[in-house]
Enzyme design. Structure first.
Site, mmCIF file in Angstrom:
data_model
loop_
_atom_site.group_PDB
_atom_site.id
_atom_site.type_symbol
_atom_site.label_atom_id
_atom_site.label_comp_id
_atom_site.label_asym_id
_atom_site.label_seq_id
_atom_site.Cartn_x
_atom_site.Cartn_y
_atom_site.Cartn_z
ATOM 1 N N GLY A 12 0.837 -1.214 0.000
ATOM 2 C CA GLY A 12 0.000 0.000 0.000
ATOM 3 C C GLY A 12 0.861 1.249 0.000
ATOM 4 O O GLY A 12 0.544 2.248 0.652
ATOM 5 N N ALA A 13 1.975 1.182 -0.767
ATOM 6 C CA ALA A 13 3.006 2.228 -0.688
ATOM 7 C C ALA A 13 2.728 3.439 -1.580
ATOM 8 O O ALA A 13 3.445 4.436 -1.480
ATOM 9 C CB ALA A 13 4.365 1.628 -1.054
ATOM 10 N N ASP A 62 -1.735 -7.063 -5.527
ATOM 11 C CA ASP A 62 -2.902 -7.009 -4.648
ATOM 12 C C ASP A 62 -2.507 -7.659 -3.313
ATOM 13 O O ASP A 62 -2.263 -8.868 -3.246
ATOM 14 C CB ASP A 62 -4.038 -7.786 -5.319
ATOM 15 C CG ASP A 62 -5.308 -7.806 -4.488
ATOM 16 O OD1 ASP A 62 -5.269 -7.403 -3.302
ATOM 17 O OD2 ASP A 62 -6.349 -8.227 -5.030
ATOM 18 N N ASN A 89 1.063 -2.511 5.352
ATOM 19 C CA ASN A 89 0.332 -1.257 5.527
ATOM 20 C C ASN A 89 -0.989 -1.208 4.756
ATOM 21 O O ASN A 89 -1.915 -0.513 5.192
ATOM 22 C CB ASN A 89 1.248 -0.104 5.075
ATOM 23 C CG ASN A 89 0.480 1.173 4.843
ATOM 24 O OD1 ASN A 89 0.120 1.876 5.781
ATOM 25 N ND2 ASN A 89 0.193 1.485 3.574
ATOM 26 N N SER A 141 -4.477 -0.178 13.958
ATOM 27 C CA SER A 141 -5.223 1.082 14.141
ATOM 28 C C SER A 141 -5.710 1.120 15.588
ATOM 29 O O SER A 141 -5.908 0.066 16.205
ATOM 30 C CB SER A 141 -6.439 1.109 13.222
ATOM 31 O OG SER A 141 -7.281 2.200 13.553
ATOM 32 N N TYR A 155 -14.182 -3.138 10.339
ATOM 33 C CA TYR A 155 -12.801 -2.620 10.254
ATOM 34 C C TYR A 155 -12.117 -2.763 11.608
ATOM 35 O O TYR A 155 -10.965 -3.223 11.690
ATOM 36 C CB TYR A 155 -12.857 -1.155 9.821
ATOM 37 C CG TYR A 155 -11.518 -0.436 9.807
ATOM 38 C CD1 TYR A 155 -10.593 -0.647 8.785
ATOM 39 C CD2 TYR A 155 -11.178 0.473 10.813
ATOM 40 C CE1 TYR A 155 -9.373 0.023 8.763
ATOM 41 C CE2 TYR A 155 -9.959 1.151 10.798
ATOM 42 C CZ TYR A 155 -9.064 0.913 9.774
ATOM 43 O OH TYR A 155 -7.857 1.574 9.754
ATOM 44 N N LYS A 159 -8.630 -4.901 12.556
ATOM 45 C CA LYS A 159 -7.438 -4.326 13.188
ATOM 46 C C LYS A 159 -7.154 -4.999 14.537
ATOM 47 O O LYS A 159 -5.996 -5.140 14.943
ATOM 48 C CB LYS A 159 -7.583 -2.813 13.321
ATOM 49 C CG LYS A 159 -7.660 -2.094 11.957
ATOM 50 C CD LYS A 159 -6.430 -2.353 11.093
ATOM 51 C CE LYS A 159 -6.415 -1.523 9.818
ATOM 52 N NZ LYS A 159 -5.180 -1.717 9.045
#
Ligand SMILES: NC(=O)c1ccc[n+]([C@@H]2O[C@H](COP(=O)([O-])OP(=O)(O)OC[C@H]3O[C@@H](n4cnc5c(N)ncnc54)[C@H](O)[C@@H]3O)[C@@H](O)[C@H]2O)c1
Length: 259
Positions: A12-13, A62, A89, A141, A155, A159
């Site tokens: 996810g850079a 992905d 990430n 998170s 979500y 996490k």
């Protein structure tokens, strides 16, 4: 140059926190394998890292697909000869109340945030065990610690799973000289957060600036994160200074949520 000569893979850079982490690692001396679905922005990032005098490979992958994860770790090792650090990430969410969430939401979030993180950890650990050690950093998170302002319940569950996998992963990988830690960002100014603020403003029928100001009032330090705040914590966890830190879920949240 705390990370001179290190090989770091970031998922996810291309945008937001992941982009800042990739740049922070490069600034600290590392070569970076930058992976994302967003081919255009990951290519821009590669060019930026190369102007810093570091090597970078841009990988279109992905992070929720096990075959793609295998290929991305293999490519990193083929090009850099090793993988010292992986930062898991990539993550997805949307703002929704519990009764509005669907099976599609459950599958979409768990596929990337939970399944993706697990298989990235496992695949990277396979290489790190052969190498004699490494660092795994999972971006969780404060949602996973019960933050009431989290984007949604599913979500938060993903996490929470990352935090638990970090803990048990650190126990089982510790004997292989691999540290496993999670970073729990609080309010961080990126596209995900912008979408949440816009959605809240629309639902409440108030200007977005008002919603943003109210969110800041709840943070004891009265400051949201820049993506660079999260990157700094990741560079620390990748560095020799964090050699005996493992199994932790470290908040970067201005004291918003107690540990
Ligand atoms: N922004 C916040 O306030 C906040 C707070 C706590 C935790 N986080 C976590 O930080 C991480 C990064 O969030 P962000 O705010 O930078 O988000 P963002 O939406 O700005 O960026 C996410 C990046 O991940 C990529 N991505 C999404 N799905 C992917 C997939 N399947 N495979 C590969 N790449 C994929 C996107 O293309 C994008 O480049 C996420 O795990 C998120 O849950 C963010």
């Amino acid at each position: 140059m705390q990370l001179q000569g290190q090989s770091v893979l970031v998922t996810g850079a291309a945008n937001g926190i992941g982009r800042a982490i990739a740049l922070g690692m490069a600034r600290a001396g590392a070569d970076v394998a930058a992976s994302d679905l967003d081919k255009a922005n990951v290519s821009t990032l590669k060019a930026e890292i190369e102007t810093m005098g570091r090597k970078c490979i841009a990988i279109e992958a992905d992070a929720g697909d096990v075959a793609a994860i295998d290929a991305m770790v293999s490519q990193t090792v083929d090009v850099f000869g090793k993988i010292d650090v992986i930062v898991n990430n990539a993550g997805v969410t949307r703002r929704a109340q519990i009764m509005d969430l669907t099976e599609d939401d459950f599958d979409r979030m768990n596929r990337v945030n939970t399944k993706g993180v697990f298989f990235c950890m496992q695949r990277a650990a396979k290489e790190m065990i052969k190498q004699g050690g490494g660092r795994i950093i999972n971006i969780a998170s404060i949602a996973g610690k019960g933050f009431a302002g989290s984007s949604n319940v599913i979500y938060a569950g993903t996490k929470g799973a990352v935090i638990a996998m970090t803990r048990l992963g650190s126990v089982q990988l510790g004997p292989h000289n691999i540290t496993v830690n999670a970073v729990c960002p609080g309010v961080t100014e990126t596209a995900i957060y912008d979408a949440i603020m816009a959605s809240d403003a629309e639902k409440q029928g108030v200007p977005e600036a008002e919603v943003r100001a109210k969110a800041l009032e709840k943070i004891p330090l009265r400051r949201s994160n820049t993506p660079g705040d999260i990157a700094d914590m990741c560079v620390f966890l990748a560095s020799d200074a964090a050699r005996n830190v493992s199994g932790q879920s470290l908040h970067v949240d201005g004291a918003l949520v107690p540990d």
